[in-house]
Design a protein around this motif. Sequence first.
Motif, PDB file in Angstrom:
ATOM      1  N   ILE A  43      -3.568 -15.337  -6.199  1.00 32.15           N
ATOM      2  CA  ILE A  43      -4.679 -14.388  -6.158  1.00 32.15           C
ATOM      3  C   ILE A  43      -4.168 -12.984  -6.458  1.00 32.15           C
ATOM      4  O   ILE A  43      -3.102 -12.592  -5.978  1.00 32.15           O
ATOM      5  CB  ILE A  43      -5.347 -14.382  -4.766  1.00 32.15           C
ATOM      6  N   CYS A  44      -4.949 -12.220  -7.222  1.00 35.80           N
ATOM      7  CA  CYS A  44      -4.662 -10.806  -7.416  1.00 35.80           C
ATOM      8  C   CYS A  44      -5.883 -10.010  -6.985  1.00 35.80           C
ATOM      9  O   CYS A  44      -7.011 -10.312  -7.409  1.00 35.80           O
ATOM     10  CB  CYS A  44      -4.344 -10.499  -8.875  1.00 35.80           C
ATOM     11  N   ASP A  45      -5.674  -9.021  -6.130  1.00 29.47           N
ATOM     12  CA  ASP A  45      -6.750  -8.133  -5.687  1.00 29.47           C
ATOM     13  C   ASP A  45      -6.540  -6.759  -6.307  1.00 29.47           C
ATOM     14  O   ASP A  45      -5.558  -6.074  -5.993  1.00 29.47           O
ATOM     15  CB  ASP A  45      -6.780  -8.024  -4.165  1.00 29.47           C
ATOM     16  N   LEU A  46      -7.456  -6.364  -7.192  1.00 28.72           N
ATOM     17  CA  LEU A  46      -7.370  -5.069  -7.863  1.00 28.72           C
ATOM     18  C   LEU A  46      -8.019  -3.994  -6.999  1.00 28.72           C
ATOM     19  O   LEU A  46      -8.895  -4.283  -6.187  1.00 28.72           O
ATOM     20  CB  LEU A  46      -8.070  -5.144  -9.222  1.00 28.72           C
ATOM     21  N   THR A  67      -1.309 -10.968  -4.523  1.00 27.85           N
ATOM     22  CA  THR A  67      -0.765  -9.710  -5.013  1.00 27.85           C
ATOM     23  C   THR A  67      -1.862  -8.660  -4.995  1.00 27.85           C
ATOM     24  O   THR A  67      -2.955  -8.889  -5.525  1.00 27.85           O
ATOM     25  CB  THR A  67      -0.244  -9.859  -6.456  1.00 27.85           C
ATOM     26  N   GLY A  68      -1.595  -7.515  -4.374  1.00 28.22           N
ATOM     27  CA  GLY A  68      -2.535  -6.399  -4.402  1.00 28.22           C
ATOM     28  C   GLY A  68      -2.062  -5.357  -5.399  1.00 28.22           C
ATOM     29  O   GLY A  68      -0.859  -5.154  -5.569  1.00 28.22           O
ATOM     30  N   VAL A  69      -3.014  -4.703  -6.056  1.00 29.40           N
ATOM     31  CA  VAL A  69      -2.691  -3.658  -7.026  1.00 29.40           C
ATOM     32  C   VAL A  69      -3.427  -2.388  -6.631  1.00 29.40           C
ATOM     33  O   VAL A  69      -4.651  -2.395  -6.453  1.00 29.40           O
ATOM     34  CB  VAL A  69      -3.098  -4.074  -8.455  1.00 29.40           C
ATOM     35  N   GLU A  70      -2.678  -1.281  -6.487  1.00 30.94           N
ATOM     36  CA  GLU A  70      -3.256  -0.001  -6.099  1.00 30.94           C
ATOM     37  C   GLU A  70      -2.583   1.117  -6.883  1.00 30.94           C
ATOM     38  O   GLU A  70      -1.349   1.161  -6.973  1.00 30.94           O
ATOM     39  CB  GLU A  70      -3.084   0.220  -4.596  1.00 30.94           C
ATOM     40  N   ILE A  71      -3.370   2.027  -7.435  1.00 27.07           N
ATOM     41  CA  ILE A  71      -2.838   3.099  -8.279  1.00 27.07           C
ATOM     42  C   ILE A  71      -2.307   4.279  -7.481  1.00 27.07           C
ATOM     43  O   ILE A  71      -1.399   4.973  -7.922  1.00 27.07           O
ATOM     44  CB  ILE A  71      -3.919   3.556  -9.287  1.00 27.07           C
ATOM     45  N   GLN A  72      -2.844   4.526  -6.290  1.00 31.44           N
ATOM     46  CA  GLN A  72      -2.442   5.687  -5.505  1.00 31.44           C
ATOM     47  C   GLN A  72      -1.185   5.366  -4.682  1.00 31.44           C
ATOM     48  O   GLN A  72      -1.203   4.473  -3.851  1.00 31.44           O
ATOM     49  CB  GLN A  72      -3.564   6.111  -4.565  1.00 31.44           C
ATOM     50  N   LYS A  73      -0.119   6.110  -4.919  1.00 30.31           N
ATOM     51  CA  LYS A  73       1.163   5.802  -4.295  1.00 30.31           C
ATOM     52  C   LYS A  73       1.092   5.817  -2.772  1.00 30.31           C
ATOM     53  O   LYS A  73       1.589   4.895  -2.110  1.00 30.31           O
ATOM     54  CB  LYS A  73       2.238   6.780  -4.765  1.00 30.31           C
ATOM     55  N   ASP A  74       0.473   6.861  -2.204  1.00 35.06           N
ATOM     56  CA  ASP A  74       0.447   6.957  -0.747  1.00 35.06           C
ATOM     57  C   ASP A  74      -0.360   5.824  -0.129  1.00 35.06           C
ATOM     58  O   ASP A  74      -0.010   5.302   0.932  1.00 35.06           O
ATOM     59  CB  ASP A  74      -0.096   8.323  -0.304  1.00 35.06           C
ATOM     60  N   VAL A  75      -1.435   5.421  -0.790  1.00 39.41           N
ATOM     61  CA  VAL A  75      -2.259   4.315  -0.295  1.00 39.41           C
ATOM     62  C   VAL A  75      -1.509   2.991  -0.443  1.00 39.41           C
ATOM     63  O   VAL A  75      -1.525   2.146   0.464  1.00 39.41           O
ATOM     64  CB  VAL A  75      -3.608   4.273  -1.036  1.00 39.41           C
ATOM     65  N   SER A  89       5.382 -10.928   4.208  1.00 37.71           N
ATOM     66  CA  SER A  89       6.151 -10.667   2.986  1.00 37.71           C
ATOM     67  C   SER A  89       6.402 -11.924   2.163  1.00 37.71           C
ATOM     68  O   SER A  89       6.656 -11.835   0.960  1.00 37.71           O
ATOM     69  CB  SER A  89       7.495 -10.021   3.335  1.00 37.71           C
ATOM     70  N   ASP A  90       6.331 -13.091   2.786  1.00 36.15           N
ATOM     71  CA  ASP A  90       6.546 -14.336   2.056  1.00 36.15           C
ATOM     72  C   ASP A  90       5.336 -14.728   1.217  1.00 36.15           C
ATOM     73  O   ASP A  90       5.454 -15.541   0.287  1.00 36.15           O
ATOM     74  CB  ASP A  90       6.889 -15.477   3.017  1.00 36.15           C
ATOM     75  N   ARG A  91       4.171 -14.133   1.507  1.00 36.80           N
ATOM     76  CA  ARG A  91       2.949 -14.535   0.792  1.00 36.80           C
ATOM     77  C   ARG A  91       2.232 -13.384   0.096  1.00 36.80           C
ATOM     78  O   ARG A  91       1.421 -13.607  -0.799  1.00 36.80           O
ATOM     79  CB  ARG A  91       1.963 -15.211   1.756  1.00 36.80           C
ATOM     80  N   LEU A  92       2.471 -12.161   0.524  1.00 38.73           N
ATOM     81  CA  LEU A  92       1.775 -11.001  -0.027  1.00 38.73           C
ATOM     82  C   LEU A  92       2.764 -10.017  -0.641  1.00 38.73           C
ATOM     83  O   LEU A  92       3.871  -9.854  -0.133  1.00 38.73           O
ATOM     84  CB  LEU A  92       0.969 -10.274   1.054  1.00 38.73           C
ATOM     85  N   GLU A  93       2.348  -9.378  -1.717  1.00 38.34           N
ATOM     86  CA  GLU A  93       3.111  -8.277  -2.294  1.00 38.34           C
ATOM     87  C   GLU A  93       2.141  -7.222  -2.806  1.00 38.34           C
ATOM     88  O   GLU A  93       0.973  -7.517  -3.094  1.00 38.34           O
ATOM     89  CB  GLU A  93       4.018  -8.749  -3.437  1.00 38.34           C
ATOM     90  N   MET A  94       2.606  -5.983  -2.885  1.00 30.02           N
ATOM     91  CA  MET A  94       1.806  -4.884  -3.395  1.00 30.02           C
ATOM     92  C   MET A  94       2.492  -4.264  -4.606  1.00 30.02           C
ATOM     93  O   MET A  94       3.705  -4.044  -4.593  1.00 30.02           O
ATOM     94  CB  MET A  94       1.601  -3.812  -2.317  1.00 30.02           C
ATOM     95  N   ILE A  95       1.706  -3.989  -5.639  1.00 34.66           N
ATOM     96  CA  ILE A  95       2.207  -3.350  -6.846  1.00 34.66           C
ATOM     97  C   ILE A  95       1.474  -2.037  -7.034  1.00 34.66           C
ATOM     98  O   ILE A  95       0.236  -1.998  -7.010  1.00 34.66           O
ATOM     99  CB  ILE A  95       1.991  -4.260  -8.072  1.00 34.66           C
ATOM    100  N   GLU A  96       2.226  -0.967  -7.200  1.00 40.16           N
ATOM    101  CA  GLU A  96       1.627   0.316  -7.539  1.00 40.16           C
ATOM    102  C   GLU A  96       1.399   0.320  -9.041  1.00 40.16           C
ATOM    103  O   GLU A  96       2.367   0.291  -9.826  1.00 40.16           O
ATOM    104  CB  GLU A  96       2.559   1.455  -7.140  1.00 40.16           C
ATOM    105  N   GLY A  97       0.144   0.297  -9.461  1.00 39.96           N
ATOM    106  CA  GLY A  97      -0.122   0.172 -10.887  1.00 39.96           C
ATOM    107  C   GLY A  97      -1.537   0.550 -11.248  1.00 39.96           C
ATOM    108  O   GLY A  97      -2.432   0.627 -10.405  1.00 39.96           O
TER     109      GLY A  97
END
Length: 251
Positions: A43-46, A67-75, A89-97
């Motif tokens: 799953i990817c959550d934009l 995988t979560g995707v968020e453009i704001q660095k602080d958030v 951490s074994d199932r979720l990751e966050m990408i700043e993008g």
Amino acid sequence: MPENKDTLPGCEYKILQNCAGFKYGIDAVLLADFAKVSKDRTICDLCTGTGVIPLLLAAKNKTAKITGVEIQKDVCDIARKNILLNNLSDRLEMIEGDVKSLFDKIPKNTFDTVTVNPPYMKASTAVVNAQDSLSIARHEILCTLEDVVKCAAGLLHSNGNFFMIHKPQRLSEIVTALKENKLEPKRIQFVHPSAGKKATMVLIEAQKCAAGGLEVCEPLFVYETDSGSGKNEYSAQVKKIYCLIYKTICQ
């Protein structure tokens, strides 16, 4: 910025939120329920914000990789803290993008499911501060509806599913954007504050490269028309949603 630690409804997970920033609402809970996520899905959550929808989906499905995707660095940094806080951490990751250039970081055709609770309002509808976290969450300052849909279509495998919550007054734009990106609308549900009031949200499921055929679900009412207490009380539908997702909410 100071952060609050809140408990997500009915499950064991906690969430840190910026005290002065955008905080999740019932729309995130409704989207997490509406999204059909079978076992072992990717799953990817934009526009993930502090990661509320990944956390809700992780509570709903214990085997999904999210995988979560968020453009704001602080958030995005807060979202990463939330993963660590809940030992996910074994199932979720966050990408700043940025959804407009995300394929520099994530290959196309990677996910089974994409979810998004995007900014609802066009930037031209109000005078907004382009540097303000609340404005970015609510207005199409850093991405548009079309940007989000195009990105979702690129991320999905063929026959993958896309789930979104948005405003009903933009439904014609949504359907056009979906079809232009080979995402076929398959299911919609209108969300009303209560019976007799106009819909204020719409939930949409689309499938990549699918045949036509649209199911319109029964409307969802958030509050009882008259709870008898003089206060707003969640409807039986919403109480049932919380129970179905989180199981402990009604115990």
